[in-house]
Design a protein around this motif. Structure first.
Motif, mmCIF file in Angstrom:
data_model
loop_
_atom_site.group_PDB
_atom_site.id
_atom_site.type_symbol
_atom_site.label_atom_id
_atom_site.label_comp_id
_atom_site.label_asym_id
_atom_site.label_seq_id
_atom_site.Cartn_x
_atom_site.Cartn_y
_atom_site.Cartn_z
ATOM 1 N N PHE A 1 0.838 -1.189 0.000
ATOM 2 C CA PHE A 1 0.000 0.000 0.000
ATOM 3 C C PHE A 1 0.874 1.240 0.000
ATOM 4 O O PHE A 1 1.212 1.787 1.040
ATOM 5 C CB PHE A 1 -0.900 0.044 1.237
ATOM 6 N N GLY A 2 1.264 1.707 -1.169
ATOM 7 C CA GLY A 2 1.948 2.979 -1.305
ATOM 8 C C GLY A 2 3.088 3.147 -0.339
ATOM 9 O O GLY A 2 3.989 2.324 -0.253
ATOM 10 N N LYS A 3 3.040 4.245 0.452
ATOM 11 C CA LYS A 3 4.131 4.595 1.340
ATOM 12 C C LYS A 3 3.890 4.153 2.762
ATOM 13 O O LYS A 3 4.461 4.703 3.692
ATOM 14 C CB LYS A 3 4.350 6.109 1.292
ATOM 15 N N LEU A 4 3.039 3.166 2.977
ATOM 16 C CA LEU A 4 2.856 2.689 4.340
ATOM 17 C C LEU A 4 4.156 2.127 4.904
ATOM 18 O O LEU A 4 4.359 2.071 6.101
ATOM 19 C CB LEU A 4 1.772 1.605 4.383
ATOM 20 N N GLY A 5 5.075 1.667 4.022
ATOM 21 C CA GLY A 5 6.408 1.241 4.436
ATOM 22 C C GLY A 5 6.374 0.177 5.510
ATOM 23 O O GLY A 5 5.568 -0.728 5.489
ATOM 24 N N ILE A 6 7.246 0.304 6.489
ATOM 25 C CA ILE A 6 7.379 -0.723 7.512
ATOM 26 C C ILE A 6 6.143 -0.809 8.383
ATOM 27 O O ILE A 6 5.785 -1.865 8.881
ATOM 28 C CB ILE A 6 8.617 -0.463 8.390
ATOM 29 N N LEU A 7 5.420 0.333 8.542
ATOM 30 C CA LEU A 7 4.205 0.292 9.353
ATOM 31 C C LEU A 7 3.150 -0.580 8.695
ATOM 32 O O LEU A 7 2.525 -1.415 9.351
ATOM 33 C CB LEU A 7 3.661 1.721 9.558
ATOM 34 N N ASN B 1 7.611 12.386 1.277
ATOM 35 C CA ASN B 1 7.510 11.161 2.068
ATOM 36 C C ASN B 1 6.295 11.116 2.980
ATOM 37 O O ASN B 1 6.128 10.160 3.736
ATOM 38 C CB ASN B 1 8.771 10.964 2.906
ATOM 39 N N ASP B 2 5.458 12.126 2.958
ATOM 40 C CA ASP B 2 4.260 12.125 3.796
ATOM 41 C C ASP B 2 3.263 11.079 3.315
ATOM 42 O O ASP B 2 3.158 10.792 2.117
ATOM 43 C CB ASP B 2 3.573 13.492 3.776
ATOM 44 N N LEU C 1 0.238 12.771 6.756
ATOM 45 C CA LEU C 1 0.822 12.352 8.021
ATOM 46 C C LEU C 1 2.328 12.230 7.821
ATOM 47 O O LEU C 1 2.784 11.551 6.897
ATOM 48 C CB LEU C 1 0.238 11.007 8.455
ATOM 49 N N ARG C 2 3.083 12.892 8.700
ATOM 50 C CA ARG C 2 4.544 12.913 8.560
ATOM 51 C C ARG C 2 5.184 12.062 9.643
ATOM 52 O O ARG C 2 5.007 12.295 10.836
ATOM 53 C CB ARG C 2 5.059 14.353 8.635
#
Length: 322
Positions: free
Chosen positions: A10-16, A216-217, A235-236
């Motif tokens: 999902f996009g920039k959800l990254g490690i979270l 990166n938000d 969200l940053r």
């Protein structure tokens, strides 16, 4: 703390992300988002988590507790919505391996399966034709472009190129006409560069171009001021896991700023929605370390804490993050 390979896409959800309305007041945008998470129709988003170890949804609402085994943690995206148009959220997933949408109608508990999409697509099911039901939809990144495919419940199949393959999806009802708009967030050249939102308004076919946030938000859509329009919201994350999360919202009602430090970078997933039923999106997070929802209620700016879930669950409300 890996939940599944697919949740991390999902996009920039990254490690979270890898951890796996009264209508006259509310307006369509928030109503639609709230209905997706409101399984009992009480006008409030439910506290809901998906548990990968047993593929079960755990839902806590005014109507009681519902536990439903549905979906597969290693292939499916949680994709809740109101697919039967009864004003209540339906448990739903989109399966990457076969491109099929699976959901349970809240109106009669019937099982549904619709093939729409292919492996590698991103599910963006929303109500694009304004009839009150969620439309299966996917975004496909191909040839450097982003193609939106929508299976409208009234308009039928549509496809449109909107955005580049390096953009992030940000669908919402930004013009308040009752239909979700195609929208993307385009990052700048570097992580600290200005990001820009591009929105194709469904009301008149025109375009809105608005700088908001940094590259990166995370995009965290919602109607934070209750005017019936989706607000530009990001969200940053901080530089370290212990840094705070920072929320930045541009109110569509007066273009004013909501800025709030709320949450922890390495432990929290954003779960913004309308938990107090006032027609406004509440800034909210779910904390993996303690399995609690932390909600800043928009009605009175008081913090509400709800214990629901356990470590390595996935809070379903994070589906709307990009």
């Amino acid at each position: 703390m890996i939940m599944s390979n697919l949740f991390s896409k999902f996009g920039k959800l990254g490690i979270l992300a890898a951890l796996c309305l009264a209508l006259t007041v509310t307006g369509f945008g928030q109503l639609s988002l709230r209905n997706a998470m409101d399984g009992d129709g009480d006008g409030k988003a439910d506290y809901s988590v998906f548990r990968p170890e047993n593929n079960a949804w755990y839902i806590n609402s005014t109507g009681g507790i519902n536990i439903q085994v549905f979906g597969l943690s290693n292939t499916d995206y949680p994709s809740p919505g109101d697919f039967d148009g009864d004003g209540k959220g339906d448990i739903a997933v989109w399966r990457d391996t076969d491109g099929i949408w699976y959901w349970l109608n809240s109106s009669d508990s019937t099982f549904n399966a619709v093939a729409f999409g292919i492996s590698g697509d991103e599910p963006v099911g929303r109500d694009y034709d304004g009839d009150g039901t969620t439309d299966p939809a996917v975004v496909r990144r191909t040839g450097g472009n982003m193609i939106w495919y929508v299976l409208g419940s009234t308009d039928g199949f549509t496809s449109q190129q909107f955005g580049l393959s390096t953009d992030y999806t940000a669908p919402g009802d930004y013009d308040g006409d009752g239909k979700f708009d195609y929208a993307i967030q385009r990052p700048g050249e570097t992580a600290s560069s200005q990001a820009t939102f591009f929105i194709q308004r469904s009301s008149d076919g025109g375009f809105t171009i608005e700088p908001w946030g940094l590259s990166n938000d995370l995009v965290v859509p919602g109607d934070y001021d209750g005017d019936g329009k989706t607000d530009l919201a990001v969200l940053r994350e901080g530089e370290t896991p212990t840094d705070n999360l920072e929320w930045y919202v541009q109110r569509s009602s007066d273009l004013g700023l909501i800025a709030l430090i709320f949450g922890i970078t390495g432990d929290d997933l954003n779960v913004q929605n309308d938990y107090d039923g006032d027609g406004k999106t509440d800034i909210s997070v779910w904390r993996n370390s303690d399995g609690k929802f932390y909600v800043m209620r928009s009605t009175d700016a008081v913090l509400s804490v709800m214990q629901w879930g356990q470590g390595n669950d996935y809070p379903v409300a994070s589906y709307d993050t990009h």
